[in-house]
Write an enzyme that holds these catalytic residues in place. Structure first.
Site, mmCIF file in Angstrom:
data_model
loop_
_atom_site.group_PDB
_atom_site.id
_atom_site.type_symbol
_atom_site.label_atom_id
_atom_site.label_comp_id
_atom_site.label_asym_id
_atom_site.label_seq_id
_atom_site.Cartn_x
_atom_site.Cartn_y
_atom_site.Cartn_z
ATOM 1 N N ARG A 1 0.854 -1.183 0.000
ATOM 2 C CA ARG A 1 0.000 0.000 0.000
ATOM 3 C C ARG A 1 0.894 1.239 0.000
ATOM 4 N NH1 ARG A 1 -2.316 2.853 4.886
ATOM 5 N NH2 ARG A 1 -3.673 4.429 3.963
ATOM 6 N N GLU B 1 -6.740 8.450 6.856
ATOM 7 C CA GLU B 1 -6.879 9.140 8.140
ATOM 8 C C GLU B 1 -7.294 10.603 8.001
ATOM 9 O OE1 GLU B 1 -3.684 6.348 10.586
ATOM 10 O OE2 GLU B 1 -3.339 8.511 10.470
ATOM 11 N N ASN C 1 -7.007 1.753 10.592
ATOM 12 C CA ASN C 1 -5.660 1.977 11.100
ATOM 13 C C ASN C 1 -5.741 2.039 12.622
ATOM 14 O OD1 ASN C 1 -5.182 2.325 8.394
ATOM 15 N ND2 ASN C 1 -4.508 4.442 8.534
ATOM 16 N N GLU D 1 -3.163 -0.013 8.484
ATOM 17 C CA GLU D 1 -1.956 0.376 9.225
ATOM 18 C C GLU D 1 -2.013 -0.220 10.620
ATOM 19 O OE1 GLU D 1 -0.766 4.453 9.620
ATOM 20 O OE2 GLU D 1 -1.299 4.945 7.546
#
Length: 476
Positions: free
Chosen positions: A81, A170, A299, A376
């Protein structure tokens, strides 16, 4: 003599990957038509980053990508990614693409595919073209329209070879740390701008998803990566429960509300009514945002622990999101963040895999039937080579083991988790922390830029190869 433990296997199709972002690794900030992003400007502003460090060279991935892809292949990664540098593709954030910039990503994708590694493209990982910030940035509605145009350009260029797409990474950090506390680029400290930016990031996601689908094959998937927080109250006191609800709305509901359900939480409007009337949410916006997702990226690093504060307490400063005189939490000055118990990483974040399990199960309930990816997860430690040049990082191995075990437990509990992207493939520029925090599974000597896989990289490679988790104390 105790019986050996039976290995617990992940599903055969589970994707074992690693992740990076453009500004943190690429360097080459003035090559092939690229112009400054907000992170170029911010990191070159005195006092904004540790030691005044910046990403001008970073780890020089722009010139070393073939070696880095070969390293991924050696580690047996199934997926990678990475993000696109918007100002490398559209130097002013508008208008036609610079083909030299797109050509870099074409070469990278081709190299990945040649090695059998599945590329996953993130369109936006915080590096807004500076010219768009000069025009007002994410608090301005036009930035969402510019993002949709950019998404279409990249989708047309790479959509024939890249099947996995992520619009935003995010958005909470982009809005709350960039426009609220100011610890991230562009470094503004404006509570209302934080909320406006959040809405326009949501709109950018929806418009971007539509733009991607208009130019890509139907087989391609469109997702979003949220750093949703596991928010826990200190006690079951009604005031502490209300504090947790307020932070949950600001950390989570402000994004998954409109994106997954087509509406902002009513309690979010109540908590922020003294700041804004939300009149920038126009007719049709929520429908534009609420586009169907093919997957959701989560994440996760650490949970949050909160309580109501009293008049003698200063408010949310121990939230783990950097030091600032300005709160990143608009309308939440009556909430106090607490240090969560347990061992900590070099970021000062507590290590709690149960928070990841809780988060996965929450979104299994929030969006039943929607595949999930952990896009993540990882830890920073003070890694150093030994006398023979090896980098042994048992703490990171323990961290990964615990969190991957939590993922596997969630799958057993019915969650449809399709893959895991370790953060990060390489040590890199860690935003305002400069180069002092090392998240990589691969050690980078910042003087020579030599790459050395750490013990955790070899541990993770074995996990990917076998589909199960090696023992924490296995020697690599």
């Amino acid at each position: 003599m105790p019986e050996p433990m039976t290995p617990v296997y992940f599903p055969p199709a589970f994707l074992w990957g690693a992740a990076t972002s453009a500004y943190q690794i690429e360097g080459a900030v003035r090559e092939d038509g690229r112009t400054p992003s907000i992170w170029d400007t911010f990191s070159h502003t005195p006092g904004k980053t540790a030691g005044g460090e910046h990403g001008d060279i970073a780890v020089d991935h722009y010139h070393r990508y073939r070696d880095d892809v070969a390293l991924m292949a050696d580690l047996g990664l199934g997926g990678y990614r990475f993000s696109i540098s918007w100002s490398r593709v559209q130097p002013t954030g508008r208008g036609p693409a610079v083909q030299r910039g797109l050509d870099f990503y074409r070469r990278l994708v081709d190299e990945l595919l040649a090695k059998g590694i599945k590329p996953a493209v993130t369109l936006y990982h915080w590096d807004l073209p500076q010219e768009l910030e000069d025009a007002g940035g994410w608090p301005e509605r036009d930035t969402a329209y510019r993002f949709a145009e950019y998404a279409q350009i990249v989708g047309e260029a790479l959509g024939d070879r890249v099947e996995q797409w992520i619009t935003l990474n995010e958005p909470w950090c982009s809005a709350f740390l960039g426009y609220g506390s100011g610890v991230h680029a562009p470094g503004r400290t404006e509570p209302v701008a934080t909320l406006r930016a959040s809405h326009h990031l949501n709109l950018a996601h929806g418009l971007g998803a539509t733009a991607l689908r208009s130019v890509m094959p139907a087989r391609n998937t469109v997702a979003l990566s949220l750093n949703s927080s596991t928010v826990r109250p200190v006690s079951q006191d009604p005031a502490d429960l209300a504090a947790a609800r307020k932070i949950d709305d600001l950390a989570n509901g402000i994004y998954h509300g409109p994106i997954l359900h087509g509406a902002y939480p009513a309690t979010l409007f109540t908590a922020t009514e003294q700041l804004t009337d939300w009149s920038y949410v126009l007719d049709g916006d929520l429908a534009a945002i609420n586009q169907p997702l093919d997957a959701l990226g989560l994440n996760y690093y650490t949970p949050a622990l909160v309580s109501a504060s009293d008049a003698e307490q200063a408010g949310p400063r121990a939230d783990g999101h950097g030091a600032s005189e300005h709160s990143p939490w608009p309308g939440a000055d009556d909430v106090l963040f607490h240090q969560t118990p347990g061992d900590r990483t070099a970021m000062g974040w507590s290590i709690d895999p149960t928070g990841l399990h809780e988060l996965i199960m929450r979104y299994t309930r929030e969006a039943p039937g929607l595949p999930l990816y952990i896009t993540e997860n990882g830890a920073a430690y003070d890694d150093k080579p030994d006398s023979e040049g090896r980098v042994h990082d048992p703490e990171r191995i323990a961290y990964l083991h615990g969190h991957l075990a939590a993922v596997r437990r969630a799958i057993t509990d019915g969650a449809d988790v399709r893959g895991y992207y370790l953060w990060s493939l390489l040590d890199n520029f860690e935003w305002a922390y400069g180069y002092e925090k090392r998240f990589g599974a691969v050690y980078v000597d910042y003087t020579t830029l030599t790459r050395t896989p750490k013990s955790s990289a070899h541990w993770y490679a074995k996990a990917a190869r076998t589909g199960t988790l090696p023992e924490v104390d296995e020697v690599f």
